[in-house]
Design a protein around this motif. Structure first.
Motif, PDB file in Angstrom:
ATOM      1  N   THR A   1      30.593  38.935  38.021  1.00 20.93           N
ATOM      2  CA  THR A   1      30.914  39.189  39.133  1.00 20.93           C
ATOM      3  C   THR A   1      31.484  38.523  40.142  1.00 20.93           C
ATOM      4  O   THR A   1      31.945  38.003  39.916  1.00 20.93           O
ATOM      5  CB  THR A   1      29.472  39.209  40.409  1.00 20.93           C
ATOM      6  N   VAL A   2      31.867  39.750  40.484  1.00 18.08           N
ATOM      7  CA  VAL A   2      32.897  39.258  41.729  1.00 18.08           C
ATOM      8  C   VAL A   2      32.066  38.013  43.486  1.00 18.08           C
ATOM      9  O   VAL A   2      31.325  39.060  43.657  1.00 18.08           O
ATOM     10  CB  VAL A   2      33.873  40.079  42.274  1.00 18.08           C
ATOM     11  N   ASN A   3      33.586  37.424  43.455  1.00 16.89           N
ATOM     12  CA  ASN A   3      31.991  37.820  45.301  1.00 16.89           C
ATOM     13  C   ASN A   3      31.948  38.779  45.908  1.00 16.89           C
ATOM     14  O   ASN A   3      30.869  39.553  46.039  1.00 16.89           O
ATOM     15  CB  ASN A   3      33.204  36.712  45.728  1.00 16.89           C
ATOM     16  N   LYS A   4      33.007  39.653  46.614  1.00 10.28           N
ATOM     17  CA  LYS A   4      32.909  41.215  47.887  1.00 10.28           C
ATOM     18  C   LYS A   4      33.067  42.015  46.952  1.00 10.28           C
ATOM     19  O   LYS A   4      34.742  42.199  47.139  1.00 10.28           O
ATOM     20  CB  LYS A   4      33.646  40.190  48.785  1.00 10.28           C
TER      21      LYS A   4
ATOM     22  N   LYS B   1      45.410  41.411  44.321  1.00 11.38           N
ATOM     23  CA  LYS B   1      44.299  40.315  44.604  1.00 11.38           C
ATOM     24  C   LYS B   1      42.974  40.772  45.213  1.00 11.38           C
ATOM     25  O   LYS B   1      41.735  40.426  44.263  1.00 11.38           O
ATOM     26  CB  LYS B   1      44.858  39.219  46.141  1.00 11.38           C
ATOM     27  N   THR B   2      43.304  42.494  45.350  1.00  6.63           N
ATOM     28  CA  THR B   2      41.668  43.501  45.255  1.00  6.63           C
ATOM     29  C   THR B   2      42.248  44.328  44.790  1.00  6.63           C
ATOM     30  O   THR B   2      43.045  45.342  44.872  1.00  6.63           O
ATOM     31  CB  THR B   2      42.413  43.253  47.244  1.00  6.63           C
TER      32      THR B   2
ATOM     33  N   GLU C   1      38.959  38.926  52.237  1.00 10.95           N
ATOM     34  CA  GLU C   1      39.676  38.925  51.213  1.00 10.95           C
ATOM     35  C   GLU C   1      37.814  39.131  49.762  1.00 10.95           C
ATOM     36  O   GLU C   1      38.100  38.636  49.440  1.00 10.95           O
ATOM     37  CB  GLU C   1      39.369  36.778  51.315  1.00 10.95           C
ATOM     38  N   VAL C   2      38.650  40.401  49.936  1.00 10.48           N
ATOM     39  CA  VAL C   2      37.564  41.455  49.940  1.00 10.48           C
ATOM     40  C   VAL C   2      38.294  41.857  48.378  1.00 10.48           C
ATOM     41  O   VAL C   2      39.529  41.389  47.201  1.00 10.48           O
ATOM     42  CB  VAL C   2      37.126  43.172  49.844  1.00 10.48           C
ATOM     43  N   ASN C   3      37.403  41.714  47.235  1.00 10.86           N
ATOM     44  CA  ASN C   3      37.799  41.438  45.111  1.00 10.86           C
ATOM     45  C   ASN C   3      38.118  42.941  44.938  1.00 10.86           C
ATOM     46  O   ASN C   3      38.615  43.297  44.628  1.00 10.86           O
ATOM     47  CB  ASN C   3      36.810  40.414  44.468  1.00 10.86           C
TER      48      ASN C   3
ATOM     49  N   GLY D   1      29.121  43.247  42.501  1.00 10.21           N
ATOM     50  CA  GLY D   1      30.036  41.995  43.307  1.00 10.21           C
ATOM     51  C   GLY D   1      28.065  40.669  43.947  1.00 10.21           C
ATOM     52  O   GLY D   1      26.864  41.440  43.861  1.00 10.21           O
ATOM     53  N   GLU D   2      28.435  39.900  44.593  1.00  9.68           N
ATOM     54  CA  GLU D   2      27.534  38.969  45.026  1.00  9.68           C
ATOM     55  C   GLU D   2      27.235  39.898  46.954  1.00  9.68           C
ATOM     56  O   GLU D   2      25.908  39.210  46.698  1.00  9.68           O
ATOM     57  CB  GLU D   2      28.053  37.933  45.625  1.00  9.68           C
ATOM     58  N   THR D   3      28.412  40.540  47.627  1.00 10.89           N
ATOM     59  CA  THR D   3      27.746  40.803  48.228  1.00 10.89           C
ATOM     60  C   THR D   3      28.486  42.528  48.642  1.00 10.89           C
ATOM     61  O   THR D   3      29.687  42.478  47.768  1.00 10.89           O
ATOM     62  CB  THR D   3      28.785  40.111  49.794  1.00 10.89           C
TER      63      THR D   3
END
Ligand SMILES: Cc1cc2nc3c(=O)[nH]c(=O)nc-3n(C[C@H](O)[C@H](O)[C@H](O)COP(=O)(O)OP(=O)(O)OC[C@H]3O[C@@H](n4cnc5c(N)ncnc54)[C@H](O)[C@@H]3O)c2cc1C
Length: 317
Positions: free
Chosen positions: A2-5, A139-140, A79-81, A27-29
């Motif tokens: 998963t990615v973070n956001k 990055k996103t 800093e959304v993925n 995602g985590e969140t």
């Protein structure tokens, strides 16, 4: 992985559940951006979002793209993925604008998405004849997602989350809405149907579709069709055609009647748990792709099936 956001953005209430489920999967969140009232925000939380940003509904003076800069600024700051935008007409516009603001491109109409050492997506090209795999290097990653890619989770009223109303400075889009009219015709949500009966050019006239409609009513199925039935013959509404350029269905059972089984149609139905076809040509491509195939003439087979169902007084559940 998963990615973070993950952020999801939708202007369509029907897509909210599927996007929230996709966000939870990847995602985590999960943060949701909606253009509506607060009731939709509560719904988003029950469906899987951790936080919801509520922007005002687009109107005659505000088009959805007016929010693109404000949303892109929030995405950059957080800093959304991964940003997943519902692939509606407005969704595609805002995805393109947000991607441009973030200095990247939007990956359009994905059919699959995964997290490897980055975001990897698949989407159909050449009218469904091939699948292209792409990896986002920015990055996103910004992607647009149609219905049927994810399956919505059941609402969980015990989920908690934050709701923030956002009233940003509107960007100048150079667009003014002249008129908005409610859509004429039917509202169809094929993507959530459990049973679907699809009809094709094997039917000689519009009146003959009544045989399939009777069968669908007996088994509690939604009616769908191939593109020529909607676009060419105009016997059914465009909302009911299935395939690469139409709806994607994921029913328990899909019954293709008088449909040849071209790839452009089958990509819209091949996630059905059981595929059944009736076709008079034993060499029709559809028979290579189905679980159960019945070689026969619609005009003989369908009345017999309908009569049998009536005789057995089968009750739909
Ligand atoms: C870029 C592009 C995008 C497309 N997108 C889509 C899409 O999203 N969805 C879509 O559906 N199509 C799409 N198409 C069109 C697609 O390629 C096919 O042309 C279309 O799906 C064929 O529809 P059909 O099966 O109803 O008709 P046909 O291919 O004409 O097949 C009719 C079938 O009925 C059978 N039949 C005839 N009479 C009887 C009878 N009495 N009893 C039993 N069987 C009978 C025949 O044997 C035949 O197999 C797209 C095409 C392109 C180029």
């Amino acid at each position: 992985m998963t990615v973070n956001k993950v952020w999801i953005i939708t202007d369509d209430r029907n897509a909210l559940g599927e996007l929230c489920a996709g966000g939870r999967q990847l995602g985590e969140t999960v943060s949701a951006v909606v253009f509506a009232d607060k009731t939709q925000a509560e719904e988003a939380i029950q469906l899987g979002a951790d936080e919801v940003y509520v922007f005002g509904q687009p109107s005659e003076s505000v088009v959805i793209e007016s929010y693109s800069k404000a949303i892109a600024d929030m995405i950059r700051e957080a800093e959304v993925n991964l940003v997943m935008v519902h692939a509606s007409v407005s969704g595609k516009l805002i995805a393109g604008k947000i991607a441009a603001q973030l200095g990247t491109g939007a990956l359009a109409n994905i059919s699959d998405i995964d997290v490897e050492d980055g975001i990897v997506v698949k989407h159909m090209v050449y009218g469904g004849a091939a699948v292209r795999t792409e990896k986002a290097l920015s990055k996103t990653a910004v992607v647009t997602v149609g219905t049927g890619v994810f399956t919505a989770l059941a609402k969980d009223p015990s989920r908690q989350g934050s709701v923030t109303e956002v009233n940003p400075e509107l960007a100048n889009t150079g667009i003014r809405v002249l008129e908005t009219r409610p859509k004429q015709g039917e509202v169809v949500n094929l993507s959530s149907a459990k049973r679907v009966v699809g009809v094709g050019r094997g039917f000689a006239s519009k009146d003959d579709l009544q045989m399939a409609e009777e069968l669908a009513a007996l088994v509690g199925a939604e009616m769908a069709c191939s593109r020529p039935i909607a676009e060419g013959e105009k016997w059914m509404s465009k909302e009911r055609y299935v395939g690469v350029s139409g709806a994607v269905v994921k029913p328990d059972i899909y019954l293709a009647i008088g449909i040849s089984g071209q790839i452009q149609h089958m990509v819209g139905v091949n996630q059905a748990k059981t595929l059944v076809a009736i076709n008079k040509d034993k060499n029709a491509p559809v028979f290579k792709q189905v679980d159960i195939g019945l070689v026969g003439d619609i005009y003989q087979v369908l009345p017999q099936i309908v009569a049998k169902l009536k005789e057995q007084k089968l009750v739909t559940v």
